[in-house]
Design an enzyme around this catalytic site. Sequence first.
Site, PDB file in Angstrom:
ATOM      1  N   GLN A  64       9.976   1.201 -41.691  1.00 16.47           N
ATOM      2  CA  GLN A  64       9.494   2.587 -41.718  1.00 16.47           C
ATOM      3  C   GLN A  64       9.583   3.208 -43.120  1.00 16.47           C
ATOM      4  O   GLN A  64       8.965   4.237 -43.381  1.00 16.47           O
ATOM      5  CB  GLN A  64      10.221   3.433 -40.670  1.00 16.47           C
ATOM      6  N   TYR A 124      13.138  -4.355 -34.164  1.00 19.14           N
ATOM      7  CA  TYR A 124      12.330  -4.573 -32.954  1.00 19.14           C
ATOM      8  C   TYR A 124      10.896  -5.037 -33.216  1.00 19.14           C
ATOM      9  O   TYR A 124      10.121  -5.239 -32.276  1.00 19.14           O
ATOM     10  CB  TYR A 124      12.305  -3.315 -32.068  1.00 19.14           C
ATOM     11  N   HIS A 272      21.969   8.675 -32.004  1.00 13.23           N
ATOM     12  CA  HIS A 272      21.537  10.077 -31.831  1.00 13.23           C
ATOM     13  C   HIS A 272      22.454  10.808 -30.835  1.00 13.23           C
ATOM     14  O   HIS A 272      23.186  11.684 -31.240  1.00 13.23           O
ATOM     15  CB  HIS A 272      20.062  10.220 -31.423  1.00 13.23           C
ATOM     16  N   ASP A 323      18.026   5.521 -40.410  1.00 14.17           N
ATOM     17  CA  ASP A 323      17.020   5.473 -39.345  1.00 14.17           C
ATOM     18  C   ASP A 323      15.592   5.258 -39.857  1.00 14.17           C
ATOM     19  O   ASP A 323      15.229   4.142 -40.216  1.00 14.17           O
ATOM     20  CB  ASP A 323      17.154   6.754 -38.500  1.00 14.17           C
TER      21      ASP A 323
HETATM   22  C1  NGQ Z   1      12.113   3.692 -33.190  1.00 16.86           C
HETATM   23  N1  NGQ Z   1      12.909   5.879 -33.828  1.00 16.86           N
HETATM   24  O1  NGQ Z   1      12.349   2.802 -32.391  1.00 16.86           O
HETATM   25  O2  NGQ Z   1      11.724   3.481 -34.347  1.00 16.86           O
HETATM   26  C2  NGQ Z   1      12.349   5.116 -32.747  1.00 16.86           C
HETATM   27  C3  NGQ Z   1      11.054   5.727 -32.304  1.00 16.86           C
HETATM   28  C4  NGQ Z   1      11.046   5.389 -29.821  1.00 16.86           C
HETATM   29  C5  NGQ Z   1      13.670   6.931 -33.553  1.00 16.86           C
HETATM   30  N2  NGQ Z   1      13.969   7.152 -32.323  1.00 16.86           N
HETATM   31  C6  NGQ Z   1      10.441   5.050 -31.141  1.00 16.86           C
HETATM   32  N3  NGQ Z   1      14.112   7.727 -34.498  1.00 16.86           N
HETATM   33  O3  NGQ Z   1      12.149   5.936 -29.756  1.00 16.86           O
HETATM   34  O4  NGQ Z   1      10.383   5.127 -28.817  1.00 16.86           O
HETATM   35 ZN    ZN Z   2      16.098   4.483 -34.465  1.00 14.25          ZN
END
Ligand code: NGQ
Ligand code: ZN
Length: 456
Positions: A64, A124, A272, A323
């Site tokens: 990201q 992921y 979180h 994050d």
């Molecule tokens: C993520 N990121 O997996 O990158 C998540 C967003 C989700 C944060 N939660 C995607 N900050 O939670 O479905």
């Molecule tokens: Zn995350």
Amino acid sequence: MADHSETIWFESALLDAGWARDVRLTIRDGVIAAVEAGAARAAHEAAHGPALPGMPNLHSHAFQRGMAGLAEVRGPSADSFWTWREVMYRFLERIGPEDLQAIAALAYAEMLEAGFTRVGEFHYLHHDRDGASFANPAEMAARIAAAAEETGLGLTLLPVFYAHAGFGGLPPTAGQARFIHDIDGFARLLEGSREAVAHLPGAVVGLAPHSLRAVTPAELAVLQALAGDAPIHIHIAEQTKEVDDCRAWSGARPVEWLLDHASVGTGWCLVHATHMTPEETLALARSGAVAGLCPITEANLGDGLFPALDYQAAQGRFGVGSDSNVLIDAAEELRVLEYGQRLARRTRNVLALEAGDSTGADLYRAALAGGAQALGAEPAALRPGAPADIVSLDPAHPVLVGRSGDAILDSLVFAGRKDVIDGVWRAGAKLVTNGRHHRRGEIVARYRQVLENVLA
Ligand code: NGQ
Ligand code: ZN
């Protein structure tokens, strides 16, 4: 010579018992072998500024970093976490293995420059662009490991299990195809991930159910067994929609549900945990798990404010993570954490533990302990037996003039930018000098090439 030890001398250092002056650390095989305070500097020793234990970064999605600043344009309807996620899904569609490594290497070099010495990579993005698995199921994990190796950053790899689009085992969406496994496939990924980091000194492999949205209770139980004693991380209660959906599905709120249905303890990191009732806050604190706070990202995504004061009053453990990597800065994570509380409460020095305490020092120490626990790492401390993960500050920086002891931490956290950081060592290797990672030039050049192509 059989003895591979070296010494590093600092004008002051944050030790377990507090600040000490004229500190010599002896490093052997990447580990602190001895700590001497009040030690006169030898002629052959360089003089370094104030030394801190390096900060663990307990939560990162390295890829990201490549879209930082590209999701700040207002859309046709109300922008939210969920519209940001659409932008993020479109960005990741284009990232292949080499792209991932190049972006992660930049992010990791920046983490080291910004005071982090270990990362928990919540990884992921597993499959190829069309959703098909790679010949090596851990291909992308190996790219994360390669980025950690190139930069020297400590790695706790957290392969993510992701199987569903929402509570109740909903089928994944097309945009999620690159994340998806069944349990057998995930077990192979886990095995491959362990192999991918086997040669990296100090690397740890944990695992991560992505969120309660993405796993069923049965899958969660299997994952917990697969984790054994290794760290287990999960995104939880970041957005109010997730709380509402969880209640509609189970009658319970996410943190409440997890504490009732999993053996949440010191091996867990709840990332979180923004939206909790006072009862959940207390129960999470009592569990011994770490709350993985990501204040810069939580502010950027409009998540809400973690109930930090109640949590801290209950001796809850926390650490910080970068994050989304929209901005990478260990001190700034702590600053934004405290400022959120000040703005909400209209008071000051909210997270200092007691009268006379320095807010910056209390935050820094708490995040060191919580971060190391969450990452299954050795203590983040300047003490014999701990890894030589060290950040030194520039004693000549104007923000440190006349500061000593905890005022150094307050000035770093509230008044400094990352140009206050001078040297960074990870497992005894000096990786950052004058605030610059030793491979920054080549890492940025490759990143530029890769990213221009990804964004074209
Ligand atoms: C993520 N990121 O997996 O990158 C998540 C967003 C989700 C944060 N939660 C995607 N900050 O939670 O479905
Ligand atoms: Zn995350």
